[in-house]
Design a protein around this motif. Structure first.
Motif, PDB file in Angstrom:
ATOM      1  N   HIS A  25     130.464 -24.817-120.027  1.00 43.32           N
ATOM      2  CA  HIS A  25     130.431 -24.159-121.342  1.00 43.32           C
ATOM      3  C   HIS A  25     131.669 -23.281-121.507  1.00 43.32           C
ATOM      4  O   HIS A  25     132.057 -22.548-120.590  1.00 43.32           O
ATOM      5  CB  HIS A  25     129.166 -23.316-121.467  1.00 43.32           C
ATOM      6  CG  HIS A  25     128.820 -22.934-122.875  1.00 43.32           C
ATOM      7  ND1 HIS A  25     129.578 -22.050-123.615  1.00 43.32           N
ATOM      8  CD2 HIS A  25     127.805 -23.341-123.690  1.00 43.32           C
ATOM      9  CE1 HIS A  25     129.027 -21.897-124.814  1.00 43.32           C
ATOM     10  NE2 HIS A  25     127.960 -22.680-124.882  1.00 43.32           N
ATOM     11  N   GLU A  26     132.309 -23.341-122.668  1.00 48.63           N
ATOM     12  CA  GLU A  26     133.551 -22.595-122.879  1.00 48.63           C
ATOM     13  C   GLU A  26     133.356 -21.086-122.804  1.00 48.63           C
ATOM     14  O   GLU A  26     134.313 -20.341-122.513  1.00 48.63           O
ATOM     15  CB  GLU A  26     134.162 -22.975-124.232  1.00 48.63           C
ATOM     16  CG  GLU A  26     133.282 -22.666-125.430  1.00 48.63           C
ATOM     17  CD  GLU A  26     133.940 -23.071-126.735  1.00 48.63           C
ATOM     18  OE1 GLU A  26     135.112 -23.502-126.686  1.00 48.63           O
ATOM     19  OE2 GLU A  26     133.288 -22.964-127.794  1.00 48.63           O
ATOM     20  N   ASP A  27     132.137 -20.602-123.043  1.00 43.29           N
ATOM     21  CA  ASP A  27     131.849 -19.163-122.961  1.00 43.29           C
ATOM     22  C   ASP A  27     130.935 -18.858-121.772  1.00 43.29           C
ATOM     23  O   ASP A  27     130.076 -17.984-121.835  1.00 43.29           O
ATOM     24  CB  ASP A  27     131.189 -18.679-124.257  1.00 43.29           C
ATOM     25  CG  ASP A  27     132.110 -18.797-125.460  1.00 43.29           C
ATOM     26  OD1 ASP A  27     133.303 -18.507-125.310  1.00 43.29           O
ATOM     27  OD2 ASP A  27     131.634 -19.192-126.542  1.00 43.29           O
ATOM     28  N   PHE A  28     131.126 -19.592-120.681  1.00 43.90           N
ATOM     29  CA  PHE A  28     130.229 -19.503-119.529  1.00 43.90           C
ATOM     30  C   PHE A  28     130.017 -18.068-119.054  1.00 43.90           C
ATOM     31  O   PHE A  28     128.905 -17.670-118.738  1.00 43.90           O
ATOM     32  CB  PHE A  28     130.772 -20.358-118.381  1.00 43.90           C
ATOM     33  CG  PHE A  28     130.021 -20.188-117.093  1.00 43.90           C
ATOM     34  CD1 PHE A  28     128.742 -20.701-116.937  1.00 43.90           C
ATOM     35  CD2 PHE A  28     130.594 -19.497-116.030  1.00 43.90           C
ATOM     36  CE1 PHE A  28     128.051 -20.537-115.754  1.00 43.90           C
ATOM     37  CE2 PHE A  28     129.909 -19.341-114.839  1.00 43.90           C
ATOM     38  CZ  PHE A  28     128.633 -19.861-114.706  1.00 43.90           C
ATOM     39  N   ILE A  30     129.939 -15.359-120.614  1.00 46.34           N
ATOM     40  CA  ILE A  30     129.016 -14.628-121.497  1.00 46.34           C
ATOM     41  C   ILE A  30     127.636 -15.264-121.452  1.00 46.34           C
ATOM     42  O   ILE A  30     126.613 -14.575-121.396  1.00 46.34           O
ATOM     43  CB  ILE A  30     129.542 -14.618-122.950  1.00 46.34           C
ATOM     44  CG1 ILE A  30     130.912 -13.912-123.025  1.00 46.34           C
ATOM     45  CG2 ILE A  30     128.552 -13.925-123.883  1.00 46.34           C
ATOM     46  CD1 ILE A  30     131.538 -13.961-124.401  1.00 46.34           C
ATOM     47  N   VAL A  31     127.610 -16.591-121.458  1.00 47.46           N
ATOM     48  CA  VAL A  31     126.351 -17.336-121.482  1.00 47.46           C
ATOM     49  C   VAL A  31     125.452 -16.953-120.315  1.00 47.46           C
ATOM     50  O   VAL A  31     124.259 -16.686-120.479  1.00 47.46           O
ATOM     51  CB  VAL A  31     126.618 -18.858-121.463  1.00 47.46           C
ATOM     52  CG1 VAL A  31     125.315 -19.625-121.273  1.00 47.46           C
ATOM     53  CG2 VAL A  31     127.294 -19.303-122.751  1.00 47.46           C
ATOM     54  N   ARG A  32     126.018 -16.898-119.108  1.00 46.77           N
ATOM     55  CA  ARG A  32     125.208 -16.712-117.902  1.00 46.77           C
ATOM     56  C   ARG A  32     124.465 -15.374-117.888  1.00 46.77           C
ATOM     57  O   ARG A  32     123.469 -15.220-117.166  1.00 46.77           O
ATOM     58  CB  ARG A  32     126.075 -16.840-116.654  1.00 46.77           C
ATOM     59  CG  ARG A  32     127.080 -15.738-116.462  1.00 46.77           C
ATOM     60  CD  ARG A  32     127.910 -15.939-115.205  1.00 46.77           C
ATOM     61  NE  ARG A  32     127.087 -16.036-114.019  1.00 46.77           N
ATOM     62  CZ  ARG A  32     127.577 -16.230-112.795  1.00 46.77           C
ATOM     63  NH1 ARG A  32     128.876 -16.361-112.616  1.00 46.77           N
ATOM     64  NH2 ARG A  32     126.775 -16.280-111.750  1.00 46.77           N
ATOM     65  N   HIS A  33     124.934 -14.400-118.675  1.00 42.63           N
ATOM     66  CA  HIS A  33     124.293 -13.084-118.703  1.00 42.63           C
ATOM     67  C   HIS A  33     123.386 -12.875-119.920  1.00 42.63           C
ATOM     68  O   HIS A  33     122.869 -11.769-120.126  1.00 42.63           O
ATOM     69  CB  HIS A  33     125.362 -11.987-118.682  1.00 42.63           C
ATOM     70  CG  HIS A  33     126.194 -11.989-117.434  1.00 42.63           C
ATOM     71  ND1 HIS A  33     125.672 -11.763-116.181  1.00 42.63           N
ATOM     72  CD2 HIS A  33     127.526 -12.221-117.247  1.00 42.63           C
ATOM     73  CE1 HIS A  33     126.637 -11.830-115.275  1.00 42.63           C
ATOM     74  NE2 HIS A  33     127.763 -12.117-115.900  1.00 42.63           N
ATOM     75  N   ASN A  34     123.184 -13.931-120.705  1.00 48.28           N
ATOM     76  CA  ASN A  34     122.370 -13.808-121.916  1.00 48.28           C
ATOM     77  C   ASN A  34     121.429 -14.996-122.071  1.00 48.28           C
ATOM     78  O   ASN A  34     121.403 -15.673-123.097  1.00 48.28           O
ATOM     79  CB  ASN A  34     123.276 -13.687-123.156  1.00 48.28           C
ATOM     80  CG  ASN A  34     124.082 -12.403-123.166  1.00 48.28           C
ATOM     81  OD1 ASN A  34     123.596 -11.356-123.596  1.00 48.28           O
ATOM     82  ND2 ASN A  34     125.312 -12.484-122.686  1.00 48.28           N
ATOM     83  N   LEU A  35     120.654 -15.256-121.034  1.00 48.59           N
ATOM     84  CA  LEU A  35     119.749 -16.396-120.999  1.00 48.59           C
ATOM     85  C   LEU A  35     118.294 -15.937-121.060  1.00 48.59           C
ATOM     86  O   LEU A  35     117.912 -14.958-120.412  1.00 48.59           O
ATOM     87  CB  LEU A  35     119.981 -17.214-119.729  1.00 48.59           C
ATOM     88  CG  LEU A  35     121.368 -17.837-119.559  1.00 48.59           C
ATOM     89  CD1 LEU A  35     121.488 -18.473-118.184  1.00 48.59           C
ATOM     90  CD2 LEU A  35     121.631 -18.866-120.654  1.00 48.59           C
ATOM     91  N   PHE A  36     117.483 -16.692-121.826  1.00 47.47           N
ATOM     92  CA  PHE A  36     116.078 -16.371-121.998  1.00 47.47           C
ATOM     93  C   PHE A  36     115.237 -17.641-121.934  1.00 47.47           C
ATOM     94  O   PHE A  36     115.756 -18.760-122.037  1.00 47.47           O
ATOM     95  CB  PHE A  36     115.857 -15.653-123.341  1.00 47.47           C
ATOM     96  CG  PHE A  36     116.591 -14.347-123.462  1.00 47.47           C
ATOM     97  CD1 PHE A  36     115.979 -13.154-123.106  1.00 47.47           C
ATOM     98  CD2 PHE A  36     117.906 -14.311-123.905  1.00 47.47           C
ATOM     99  CE1 PHE A  36     116.658 -11.949-123.202  1.00 47.47           C
ATOM    100  CE2 PHE A  36     118.597 -13.115-124.000  1.00 47.47           C
ATOM    101  CZ  PHE A  36     117.966 -11.929-123.652  1.00 47.47           C
ATOM    102  N   CYS A  37     113.946 -17.455-121.780  1.00 51.08           N
ATOM    103  CA  CYS A  37     113.008 -18.576-121.737  1.00 51.08           C
ATOM    104  C   CYS A  37     113.040 -19.315-123.078  1.00 51.08           C
ATOM    105  O   CYS A  37     113.152 -18.704-124.148  1.00 51.08           O
ATOM    106  CB  CYS A  37     111.600 -18.068-121.442  1.00 51.08           C
ATOM    107  SG  CYS A  37     110.353 -19.370-121.376  1.00 51.08           S
TER     108      CYS A  37
END
Length: 296
Positions: A25-28, A30-37
């Motif tokens: 993911h191009e924003d990996f 940021i993505v990895r710290h904003n994950l939810f169910c």
């Protein structure tokens, strides 16, 4: 059943991400710290754990964030069971890895970083089959009412002062197939890292190799002590690599192992003692010889 997807929520963005593709993911970062169910109505936070994080040899996976609970109707709901609190690092043994072990880790690292789509598909399918056959376990929580459970931590290192006495097997080293996977938990520990070379600087007493991926950088520093036991012509080899890179003859990748540090939000690697590093899957002298043969 393991969690194979998560919901990325950030500002006005909501996007499902999958374990197989999250690292690309191009924003990996940021993505990895904003994950939810992903289950509707469940707000449990989800954590991404890259391959080799946590238990040794553990595959990349999603897991429920510590002390986060799913709603009871969520498909990922689980009950927690208590376990004894461990004495973290109550005893730490630094284990110097042999060159043979380091070479094997780096070969595996390079192979995994360059696997074909067919190889990746087979690996993922095998993992799905194993996951579907695995019994669902209860997640554990710490029981502070019980006495601590002593533990011994084996810390892999390439530094010579460590002691390998009475060890039947050398500890495994966590791999980072991308410099974007380095994190604060890696600081002061030895990691195997793979990345694309952007720049090589050869100084009188050290060599600095800069890795780059989507504007994320990592400096791999071969310290002065690295060259004490190195082959006499090794620095000339790095000068040749620098020339190849500057001529833009081909893309160069580095697979190496060293201690992680962090300076101004950038993770770096230090190589204190001489160990092999791989350039495009080959040790440096082999790679230089191959290029000289091809140039005639």
């Amino acid at each position: 059943m393991s969690i194979d997807r998560a919901l990325y929520k950030y500002e006005d963005i909501e996007e499902e991400v999958y374990i197989e593709t999250i690292e690309s993911h191009e924003d990996f970062s940021i993505v990895r710290h904003n994950l939810f169910c992903t289950f509707k109505g469940c707000t449990a936070k989800i954590e991404y754990r890259p391959k080799g994080t946590g238990k040794l040899k553990q595959r990349a996976h999603f897991k429920t964030w510590r002390k986060q609970d799913h709603t009871k109707d969520c498909e990922d709901y689980f009950e927690r069971e208590k376990k004894r609190k461990s004495e973290r690092n109550s005893a730490t043994i630094n284990v110097t890895l042999s060159q043979k072990h380091i070479d094997r880790v780096l070969r595996d690292l390079y192979k995994q970083a360059n696997e074909s789509e067919e190889e990746k598909s087979k690996r993922l399918e095998k993992r799905r089959m194993q996951s579907s056959n695995r019994k669902k376990k209860k997640n554990q929580i710490i029981d502070d009412s019980q006495n601590s459970n002593p533990s011994v931590n084996l810390n892999a290192t390439t530094e010579k002062q460590a002691n390998n006495t009475s060890l039947e097997k050398e500890p495994d080293v966590k791999k980072r197939l991308s410099i974007k996977l380095l994190n604060d938990a890696d600081i002061d520990y030895t990691r195997a890292v793979h990345g694309k070379i952007k720049e090589i600087k050869v100084f009188d007493k050290q060599v600095v190799i800069t890795l780059e991926e989507n504007k994320t950088y990592c400096d791999v520093v071969l310290e002065e002590s690295y060259f004490v036991d190195a082959p006499l012509n090794i620095k000339n080899n790095f000068k040749s690599l620098k020339a190849i890179l500057e001529r833009q003859e081909l893309e160069l990748t580095l697979s190496c192992m060293g201690k992680v540090s962090k300076v101004t939000n950038q993770y770096n690697l230090s190589l204190i003692n001489y160990v092999n590093v791989l350039i495009n899957g080959l040790i440096v002298p082999q790679f230089i010889f191959q290029q000289q043969q091809q140039r005639g």
